[in-house]
Structure formats: C-alpha cells, structure tokens
Design an enzyme around this catalytic site. Structure first.
Site, PDB file in Angstrom:
ATOM      1  CG  ASN A  11     -29.672  11.169  -1.055  1.00 59.69           C
ATOM      2  OD1 ASN A  11     -30.414  11.938  -1.675  1.00 59.69           O
ATOM      3  ND2 ASN A  11     -28.364  11.138  -1.248  1.00 59.69           N
ATOM      4  CE  LYS A  13     -27.427   8.380  -4.009  1.00 61.14           C
ATOM      5  NZ  LYS A  13     -26.040   8.058  -4.161  1.00 61.14           N
ATOM      6  CG  HIS A  98     -24.418  13.228  -0.759  1.00 57.95           C
ATOM      7  ND1 HIS A  98     -23.770  12.681  -1.840  1.00 57.95           N
ATOM      8  CD2 HIS A  98     -25.147  12.227  -0.201  1.00 57.95           C
ATOM      9  CE1 HIS A  98     -24.102  11.393  -1.928  1.00 57.95           C
ATOM     10  NE2 HIS A  98     -24.935  11.096  -0.944  1.00 57.95           N
ATOM     11  CD  GLU A 100     -24.120  10.999  -5.151  1.00 61.17           C
ATOM     12  OE1 GLU A 100     -25.220  11.572  -5.152  1.00 61.17           O
ATOM     13  OE2 GLU A 100     -24.006   9.770  -4.964  1.00 61.17           O
ATOM     14  CD  GLU A 169     -23.837   9.111   2.748  1.00 59.84           C
ATOM     15  OE1 GLU A 169     -24.756   8.302   2.672  1.00 59.84           O
ATOM     16  OE2 GLU A 169     -23.722  10.075   1.971  1.00 59.84           O
ATOM     17  N   GLY A 175     -23.365   3.884  -3.687  1.00 61.20           N
ATOM     18  CA  GLY A 175     -23.894   3.479  -4.987  1.00 61.20           C
ATOM     19  C   GLY A 175     -23.065   2.408  -5.676  1.00 61.20           C
ATOM     20  CB  SER A 213     -23.734  -0.147  -0.749  1.00 60.74           C
ATOM     21  OG  SER A 213     -23.300   0.499  -1.930  1.00 60.74           O
TER      22      SER A 213
HETATM   23  C1  PEP Z   1     -26.260   8.130  -0.473  1.00 62.61           C
HETATM   24  O1  PEP Z   1     -26.583   8.615  -1.533  1.00 62.61           O
HETATM   25  O2  PEP Z   1     -26.127   8.855   0.501  1.00 62.61           O
HETATM   26  C2  PEP Z   1     -26.030   6.681  -0.400  1.00 62.61           C
HETATM   27  C3  PEP Z   1     -25.602   6.163   0.718  1.00 62.61           C
HETATM   28  O3  PEP Z   1     -26.312   5.946  -1.526  1.00 62.61           O
HETATM   29  P1  PEP Z   1     -26.368   4.346  -1.655  1.00 62.61           P
HETATM   30  O4  PEP Z   1     -27.168   3.838  -0.494  1.00 62.61           O
HETATM   31  O5  PEP Z   1     -27.041   4.102  -2.974  1.00 62.61           O
HETATM   32  O6  PEP Z   1     -24.954   3.852  -1.619  1.00 62.61           O
END
Ligand code: PEP
Length: 252
Positions: A11, A13, A98, A100, A169, A175, A213
């Site tokens: 992803n 982003k 997601h 976000e 998630e 992040g 992460s």
């Molecule tokens: C994501 O944006 O779905 C995500 C898991 O980000 P990160 O791996 O940076 O935590």
C-alpha cells in the site's frame, strides 16, 4: 487468486511520483525476475498513477491495486473514482475501509460494505481492512470491533463474501513501527476466520492478511502463523529490497 494462497500486497498510500514509481517497480520486477515469487503480489497505488503502473507491470505477475473506490456507480460525485473506472486500468484489487479512510474521512461500516459490493460487481477483489484502535484494545474490545467491521461486509455481500480478501490492521500498529506480536495477530485472525466460517462455510477459506509495521525482519514469524495468509505492507513496500524480502518470507 485462489483462496488462502499466500498474498503480499503493498500500500503506497500518498507516496508516489512518475520517476519514483518507475524506479521502485524497476527494482521490484528485476528482483522478482531473479527470484520468482511463490505468492500473489500486488501494489495499491494512488489513482493518478494507475495508467503508468499498469504499463510498468504489463507482462509481469504483479497485480495492480487501488487504495479506495466510490460507493456509487456513476454520476455527480466530484472527486470520486468508480469501480468501473478502476476496471478500465485492469485493477485486480482495491482496499476498502483502510483505517486512514475510516479515521480521516469518516468512512462507515455501511460505506465500506457498499464499496466492496461495487468492486465485486466490477470483477475486482476488495481487500477489506478491519482493526481496532489502541483505546479499543485497551478496553478489551478488539474482537467486538473487528467482528462488527467484518460482519457489516459479510452480511451485505451474502454468498459473495467468500470472494473478498480481509486485512487485519490494528490501527496502533500502522506506520508506528509497533507491530502486533505474532500471537496477538494470530488470535485476531482466528476470530475473523471463525466469524467468516460461521456466516458462510465457503468463506472460511478467505485469505486474511496482517498489516501494521510488517517488515523484512518480522515478516517470517508473522507469516508462519496458521491463520495469517499474507501481509498488507505500507512503509516497507516503498523500498524494493525490503518488499522483496517480505515476498520471499511468504515462500515458506
Ligand atoms: C498500511 O498502510 O496498510 C500499513 C500496514 O502501513 P505500515 O506497514 O506502514 O504500518
């Protein structure tokens, strides 16, 4: 994708530019040419780059993904992108829900379900993201929160629920560099799998990805858990060597 095949999705982003995309995918495809993946691989890119990335991925096994879709079919929805438009660029996967989008755009469970429906109608696989905030985890509400988010989609899709991919998630792990332990992630994945199976026996084989992460170092142990079928990777998907190592970790 066949269900429960290992699946690594990046992803990006809101991180991209024409030259950066070409460099990143050049390095990724070269790495995969040297060591072909044993799993499904996709990258979810910002909308303006769908055409560029479609062309860069042509002839490769890496699938094109989007990060969102409109809950509407067509019409007066300024700024939105429909599932049919994504289809025009051979998009195979799209994220829905997601954290976000839920957090910064107030996306509701009902909207997430509507988006998943639009995608399936266009022949695109939704990657349905669910996850609890830190406050919800600390209040002992993790299972209830992810069950509510998943149920909204499963109930509205009915039998088609078996065609989605789910991504767990935890919001506190996205992040932040703070990863769920393999045991914490496995526990929630087992809850989600149980929920899918109870709603629809055929949905028990839906792939459930972990995101938050995930990196080259922690991927092997996370991916070894019995109910973790792959990863949704943010930051580490922007570095070809790291993303390649995660793809390699999915081989075992
Ligand atoms: C994501 O944006 O779905 C995500 C898991 O980000 P990160 O791996 O940076 O935590």
């Amino acid at each position: 994708m066949t269900t429960r095949q290992k699946f690594i999705a990046g992803n990006w982003k809101m991180n991209a530019s024409l030259p950066a995309n070409a460099a990143l995918l050049g390095a990724l495809l070269e790495g995969l040419r040297q060591q072909p993946p044993a799993c499904e691989v996709a990258v979810a890119v910002p909308m303006p780059y769908l055409s560029q990335v479609q062309q860069l991925l042509a002839g490769s096994s890496v699938r094109l993904g989007a990060q969102d879709v409109s809950a509407h079919d067509a019409g007066a929805y300024t700024g939105e992108t429909s599932a049919a438009m994504l289809r025009d660029f051979a998009v195979r996967y799209a994220l829905v829900g997601h954290s976000e989008r839920r957090q910064y755009h107030g996306e509701t469970d009902a909207q997430v379900a509507a988006k998943a429906e639009r995608l399936l109608a266009a022949g695109i696989t939704p990657i349905v993201c669910v996850g609890e905030t830190l406050a919800e985890r600390e209040a002992g509400a993790t299972d209830a929160v992810v069950a509510r988010q998943l149920d909204a989609v499963v109930q509205s899709l009915g039998a088609a629920a078996a065609q989605v991919v789910v991504a767990y998630e935890p919001v506190w792990a996205i992040g932040t560099g703070r990863t769920a332990t393999p045991q914490q992630a496995q526990q929630v994945h087992a809850v989600l799998r149980g929920r899918l199976a109870a709603a629809r026996p055929e949905a028990a084989r839906v792939a459930i990805l972990y995101g938050g992460s995930m990196n080259a170092a922690n991927a092997p142990e996370l991916l070894a858990q019995p109910d973790i079928d792959g990863g949704l990777i943010g930051g580490a998907s922007l570095k070809a060597p790291d993303f390649l190592k995660i793809i390699e970790a999915a081989r075992a």
